[in-house]
Design an enzyme around this catalytic site. Sequence first.
Site: not given
Length: 314
Positions: A13, A38, A144
């Site tokens: 990230g 990922r 969040y």
Amino acid sequence: MIRERILVIGASGQIGVELTLALRKMYGNNNVVASDLREENELLKGTGPYVSLDVMNKEMLHVQVIRQNITQIYLLAAILSATGEKNPNLAWHLNMQSLLNVLDIAREEKIYKVYWPSSIAVFGPTSPKQNCPQQTIIEPTTVYGISKYAGEFWCNYYYQRYQVDVRSLRYPGLISYKSAPGGGTTDYAVEIYHEALEEKQYTCFLKEDTYLPMMYMPDAIRATIELMEAPAANISIRTSYNLSSMSFSPKEIGAAIKNYIPEFTMAYEPDYRQSIADSWPQSIDDSVARNDWGWKHEYDLERMTKDMLENLRK
Ligand code: NAD
Ligand code: SER
């Protein structure tokens, strides 16, 4: 002396790439294991070990921690503010369960230190807008922010109850040129540099006078490492530290860019992210971090803009 073996979760990230590279420089390439859901980020390839890992799979995470003899964990996997509002259940689930998995394994395996970032998003509309202090009213309105608030108290709980040495920073919006940001409300302040160079024009999703706390990535990486290196006796905050360097509006960052690209123009089309930004403080008081472990920022808007444009031009 402990031979450190560090696991970075969410290493592909925006923060993960630069933090992994910085940790590899300090501890040796092979002692820092990068992991992510990922594919490995291009910038990490060839610089050290990488494992494909879903932090939600506690068993697999536990196996990796034992197999790799991990002594420290940096947990960066999360869903950020803007993406979180599109899928609140997923954001809550990932942001909470990932932290609980890591804290539990850290307790069981006697992991020496854990790092987990919180955010300015813990604060809400009832928190002070200017110089928001370390301890204040905290009533977040985004999923969040709610997950960061709950997470901070889980960190404190594991420290108090199980003596897990978990440390945390409330990062402001982070600006970087290496790895792309992943769905935050402050991402405009990265996009604007790319568009200024490529299109000489940027349409901002926030209003021109929206002030937010921001930080350049080199400062954020240094703060993270300095916090983790500080003696435990200096750490008085076991929820998460306020951290600050600069605060600016879209109009001001546009003007800073115009000094280098005079033909640059801006337009404004505020969207759903405006109300998220409006719920956060405009500036942060980080005096507790400065007093406890000597935090000092280096970059302001001018210096960051020069460095961003130079590096993106390369
Ligand atoms: P990012 O979205 O760029 O990176 C997160 C990484 O986590 C991604 O590479 C993603 O693939 C990975 N990930 C997602 N789900 C996963 C899973 N189940 N298992 C393993 N990996 C998974 O985010 P970032 O900007 O680097 O943020 C890292 C941390 O810092 C987050 O906790 C975020 O809340 C916090 N933070 C970031 C900022 C900022 O401006 N970037 C500001 C405040 C706080
Ligand atoms: N940069 C982050 C976001 O906008 C703040 O945590 O979501």
